[in-house]
Design a protein around this motif. Sequence first.
Motif, short mmCIF file in Angstrom:
data_model
loop_
_atom_site.label_atom_id
_atom_site.label_comp_id
_atom_site.label_asym_id
_atom_site.label_seq_id
_atom_site.Cartn_x
_atom_site.Cartn_y
_atom_site.Cartn_z
N ASP A 22 17.14 2.51 -1.12
CA ASP A 22 16.66 1.17 -0.81
C ASP A 22 16.50 1.08 0.70
O ASP A 22 16.91 1.96 1.46
N TRP A 70 19.61 -1.88 6.05
CA TRP A 70 18.30 -2.53 5.88
C TRP A 70 17.16 -1.54 6.10
O TRP A 70 16.07 -1.70 5.54
N SER A 94 12.62 3.53 2.67
CA SER A 94 12.46 4.04 1.31
C SER A 94 11.29 3.39 0.60
O SER A 94 10.61 4.02 -0.21
N ARG A 95 11.02 2.14 0.91
CA ARG A 95 9.90 1.45 0.27
C ARG A 95 8.55 1.95 0.77
O ARG A 95 7.53 1.79 0.10
N ARG A 155 19.54 6.87 -5.83
CA ARG A 155 18.84 5.59 -5.69
C ARG A 155 18.74 5.23 -4.21
O ARG A 155 19.73 5.25 -3.49
#
Length: 257
Positions: free
Chosen positions: A213, A46, A217-218, A211
């Motif tokens: 997430d 998360w 990362s956001r 990739r």
Amino acid sequence: MSSVPEVCGLEVTYFGANGWLLQFDQLRVLVDPWLTGTLEFPPGPWLFRGELPRPWPAPERLDLLLLTQGLPDHCHPASLALLDLQLPVVASPTAARRARELGFQQVTALAPGQSHSIQGLTILATAGAPVPQVENGYRLEHAAGSLYLEPHGYLDPSLAAEPLDAVITPVVDLGLPLAGAFVRGRQVLPQLLERLRPSTVLASTAGGEVRFDGLLSRALWQRGSAAEAAGAIAAVAEPARFIDPIPGESYRLTRPG
């Protein structure tokens, strides 16, 4: 990689993120491999999770595993599990501890300023990123070529000013709000060009179409680009060859004639 090519000179192959295969003549050195599986940082996915666009098989006939940091994106357990535990390892102290925990039998820990030689390759550890302890960059010297690498864009002020055949470095800055930049490739590039006068600069760390997430990362920001780095390199008095490497492709680094 189903076969091992005969190489004279210095050849490099990128695997994305921080992972490289360096070949000095027939000496094959694997650096910070992330070859398979996901990348996660505690406490869980998360917060941060990375996924490769494709897995890579472990390169054949390796002579050395070189680790810059003990963090999972440099010392990736699932990828290191693909390797022979008798493979010699040279690593920062934190990465050496992780390698021993994973079962590697021949581990040499180097703190900044210390050096080690293996099969004609001299490895000088330099002061790298503080994450939070100071980790390693490396200056590598072999009859086939000389190379400097550090994955976060931190240049040891004590590193000698002398020309090298190649530099492997990030060329962008990556950071988080409030924390600032933890990868400083855009900032360090002018210093690398001035001090080391490399014949070739290879972009690292932010490549490979990985990739990401998770919460971190956001929030991640990036400044700079490969195109901007290429322009900065072309503008110096003695411009280097710039390579934004394609993962899986090998690059022969020839010395100027």
